[in-house]
Enzyme design. Sequence first.
Site, short mmCIF file in Angstrom:
data_model
loop_
_atom_site.label_atom_id
_atom_site.label_comp_id
_atom_site.label_asym_id
_atom_site.label_seq_id
_atom_site.Cartn_x
_atom_site.Cartn_y
_atom_site.Cartn_z
N ASP A 101 0.85 -1.21 0.00
CA ASP A 101 0.00 0.00 0.00
C ASP A 101 0.87 1.25 0.00
O ASP A 101 2.04 1.20 0.42
CB ASP A 101 -0.89 0.03 1.25
CG ASP A 101 -1.85 -1.14 1.29
OD1 ASP A 101 -2.16 -1.68 0.23
OD2 ASP A 101 -2.26 -1.49 2.41
N1 URA Z 1 -1.10 -5.95 3.84
C1 URA Z 1 -1.62 -4.71 3.86
O1 URA Z 1 -2.68 -4.46 4.43
N2 URA Z 1 -0.95 -3.73 3.23
C2 URA Z 1 0.23 -3.93 2.61
O2 URA Z 1 0.82 -2.99 2.04
C3 URA Z 1 0.76 -5.22 2.61
C4 URA Z 1 0.07 -6.23 3.24
#
Ligand code: URA
Length: 230
Positions: A101
């Site tokens: 993310d």
């Molecule tokens: N899980 C998440 O919620 N976000 C990420 O960036 C990676 C794994």
Amino acid sequence: MRLDKYISNATDLSRTDVKKLIKSGLVSIDDELATSGSQKVTDEQDIAIEGSTIQLMATRYFMMNKPAGVVSATKDHTNPTALDLIYEHRNDQLQIAGRLDIDTTGLLLITDDGQWNHIVTSPRTDCKKVYLVELENPVGKDYQRKLETGIALEGEKRRCLPASMEVIDDHHIRLCISEGKYHQVKRMMTSLGNHVVSLHRLQIGGIELDPNLEPGDYRPLTEEEIASIQ
Ligand code: URA
């Protein structure tokens, strides 16, 4: 692979430029003049432009310490992408093996090897991902058991694959999962009644984030690191 694709992958030439070269009789395959861009060629053949042999680039593998504010996509209209931080020849051919993310930091793998990428990201290959998770509320006593059973995420038919965790302190855990569902860690923590404050990826399979990499820096993977993904 098609001849025109082979040449444009190996050089900076567009498919249109390649077609012109072929039409002008400047391209040969094993010393025979090429007649069309659609001819099929293999890596074993000698493809030459004006007598000089060209070669496909070797596959490339990098790790990046992804900073917050950067998206793990190849293109984005609003935010910088991880590929904008990669200064390599033909970086348009690179793909991200396991996205993070925008606000997640840490280990990002980048490659132009589609099969290797698949091994990293497929839930069937059981390639473990380890995250350092900072939580808003204290770690619950029942987390370990629930994670081992497989967390049910809202909107998903199947439970998550069993996960494991190590408690660092009241608000921090090291979490190990082997899938990469959308916002998986955040949704898992929500399902446990908690909330992720920050998320940092430490490891994918046998590859650990290099502590010498500053946020935004990247380096090629070593032979051992590449081979550790199977
Ligand atoms: N899980 C998440 O919620 N976000 C990420 O960036 C990676 C794994």
